[in-house]
Design an enzyme around this catalytic site. Sequence first.
Site, PDB file in Angstrom:
ATOM      1  N   HIS A   1       0.849  -1.187   0.000  1.00  0.00           N
ATOM      2  CA  HIS A   1       0.000   0.000   0.000  1.00  0.00           C
ATOM      3  C   HIS A   1       0.890   1.245   0.000  1.00  0.00           C
ATOM      4  O   HIS A   1       1.606   1.497   0.976  1.00  0.00           O
ATOM      5  CB  HIS A   1      -0.909   0.016   1.230  1.00  0.00           C
ATOM      6  CG  HIS A   1      -1.946  -1.053   1.242  1.00  0.00           C
ATOM      7  ND1 HIS A   1      -3.018  -1.070   0.373  1.00  0.00           N
ATOM      8  CD2 HIS A   1      -2.073  -2.162   2.021  1.00  0.00           C
ATOM      9  CE1 HIS A   1      -3.765  -2.128   0.616  1.00  0.00           C
ATOM     10  NE2 HIS A   1      -3.212  -2.811   1.603  1.00  0.00           N
TER      11      HIS A   1
ATOM     12  N   HIS B   1      -0.591  -6.420  -5.489  1.00  0.00           N
ATOM     13  CA  HIS B   1      -0.677  -7.701  -4.789  1.00  0.00           C
ATOM     14  C   HIS B   1      -0.046  -8.779  -5.656  1.00  0.00           C
ATOM     15  O   HIS B   1      -0.180  -8.764  -6.880  1.00  0.00           O
ATOM     16  CB  HIS B   1      -2.152  -8.041  -4.521  1.00  0.00           C
ATOM     17  CG  HIS B   1      -2.384  -9.503  -4.236  1.00  0.00           C
ATOM     18  ND1 HIS B   1      -2.923 -10.358  -5.176  1.00  0.00           N
ATOM     19  CD2 HIS B   1      -2.153 -10.261  -3.132  1.00  0.00           C
ATOM     20  CE1 HIS B   1      -3.018 -11.573  -4.658  1.00  0.00           C
ATOM     21  NE2 HIS B   1      -2.558 -11.539  -3.423  1.00  0.00           N
TER      22      HIS B   1
ATOM     23  N   ASN C   1       0.961 -13.217  -5.358  1.00  0.00           N
ATOM     24  CA  ASN C   1       0.950 -14.448  -4.573  1.00  0.00           C
ATOM     25  C   ASN C   1       1.387 -15.598  -5.470  1.00  0.00           C
ATOM     26  O   ASN C   1       0.944 -15.706  -6.614  1.00  0.00           O
ATOM     27  CB  ASN C   1      -0.458 -14.710  -4.021  1.00  0.00           C
ATOM     28  CG  ASN C   1      -0.598 -16.098  -3.419  1.00  0.00           C
ATOM     29  OD1 ASN C   1      -1.202 -16.978  -4.023  1.00  0.00           O
ATOM     30  ND2 ASN C   1      -0.033 -16.297  -2.254  1.00  0.00           N
ATOM     31  N   VAL C   2       2.290 -16.413  -4.965  1.00  0.00           N
ATOM     32  CA  VAL C   2       2.612 -17.690  -5.613  1.00  0.00           C
ATOM     33  C   VAL C   2       2.571 -18.757  -4.527  1.00  0.00           C
ATOM     34  O   VAL C   2       3.050 -18.542  -3.413  1.00  0.00           O
ATOM     35  CB  VAL C   2       3.981 -17.679  -6.321  1.00  0.00           C
ATOM     36  CG1 VAL C   2       3.892 -16.969  -7.657  1.00  0.00           C
ATOM     37  CG2 VAL C   2       5.073 -17.039  -5.460  1.00  0.00           C
ATOM     38  N   ARG C   3       1.984 -19.895  -4.828  1.00  0.00           N
ATOM     39  CA  ARG C   3       1.750 -20.883  -3.786  1.00  0.00           C
ATOM     40  C   ARG C   3       1.806 -22.305  -4.357  1.00  0.00           C
ATOM     41  O   ARG C   3       1.624 -22.529  -5.561  1.00  0.00           O
ATOM     42  CB  ARG C   3       0.396 -20.651  -3.124  1.00  0.00           C
ATOM     43  CG  ARG C   3      -0.769 -20.667  -4.097  1.00  0.00           C
ATOM     44  CD  ARG C   3      -2.062 -20.203  -3.455  1.00  0.00           C
ATOM     45  NE  ARG C   3      -3.162 -20.206  -4.424  1.00  0.00           N
ATOM     46  CZ  ARG C   3      -3.462 -19.182  -5.216  1.00  0.00           C
ATOM     47  NH1 ARG C   3      -2.754 -18.076  -5.158  1.00  0.00           N
ATOM     48  NH2 ARG C   3      -4.476 -19.260  -6.073  1.00  0.00           N
TER      49      ARG C   3
ATOM     50  N   GLY D   1      -6.017 -22.081  11.135  1.00  0.00           N
ATOM     51  CA  GLY D   1      -5.381 -21.645  12.367  1.00  0.00           C
ATOM     52  C   GLY D   1      -4.071 -20.940  12.135  1.00  0.00           C
ATOM     53  O   GLY D   1      -3.156 -21.019  12.954  1.00  0.00           O
TER      54      GLY D   1
END
Length: 303
Positions: free
Chosen positions: A96, A106, A108-110, A258
Amino acid sequence: MPDVEKIKSYFLALQDNICKELEEVDGNGKFVTDQWLREQGGGGRTRVLSGGKVIEKGGVNFSHVFGDSMPASATAHRPELAGRSFQAMGVSLVIHPSNPFVPTSHMNVRFFVAEKEGTDPVWWFGGGFDLTPYYGFDEDCIHWHQTAQNACEPLGGETYAQYKKWCDDYFYIKHRNEPRGIGGLFFDDLNQPDFETSFALTKSVGDHYTKGIIPIIERRKNTPFTEQHKAFQKIRRGRYVEFNLVYDRGTLFGLQTGGRTESILMSLPSDVGWEYNYQLLPGSEEDKLTSYYLKPKDWLEKV
């Protein structure tokens, strides 16, 4: 079984490289590192930069978590995976900026693998990047989408067109009937044609993020702005928060498994606003954001 350590090594290096490049473009702020462990298995390395010269708040998070059963957010579109143990790892970031003329970004790599005794492991990659401007510029949008197209080279063909549409469809605020930003790339469930090709595409997306955002930050970070510009930025940040808390699968996955709440919610801006029945002045620069820039279009047609 895919080489999990090879993937993890890349993700950690990617986090290091992105933080270094963002610190350089900020010119003042430094990322603070926070190592954490997850009681149910795994942990991560959160890095946050606050109050920088350019970056008001930015987080670049690495996590690698394990579990005995897939959470509801992960099995909603893959019910056959319910009850399997899993590993999930990746790098996720949101930056930001202070200046309203610099967009929020933004990436993201997963990687996921789900296992069950007596069956082959089910694995896939996912990720992407997208841009959320407050005040739009055609050249920034074109550059961002050209970078996105370049990132898709390992798969070639119609990959960019498919992942662009997936991004436009995913980052959509249904209750506002508007996109979150100007899009980019989004992909999930990638395991074809093989591990090496899928991993190459994921690495390409991760490596192209800074190639997309750094030139835009450099171009806009010294643009003069007023309190009116900041007020609009806060309103638009509110829409960003709404999407992340209501629809984002990554946020839901983290909370349902969690995960560490501070790391999961690092994507939220520090200064945000809502105004009852907020109305745009027709023909204003603020109105142009929603009437022109937030309408999905083929930005590369403009090249």
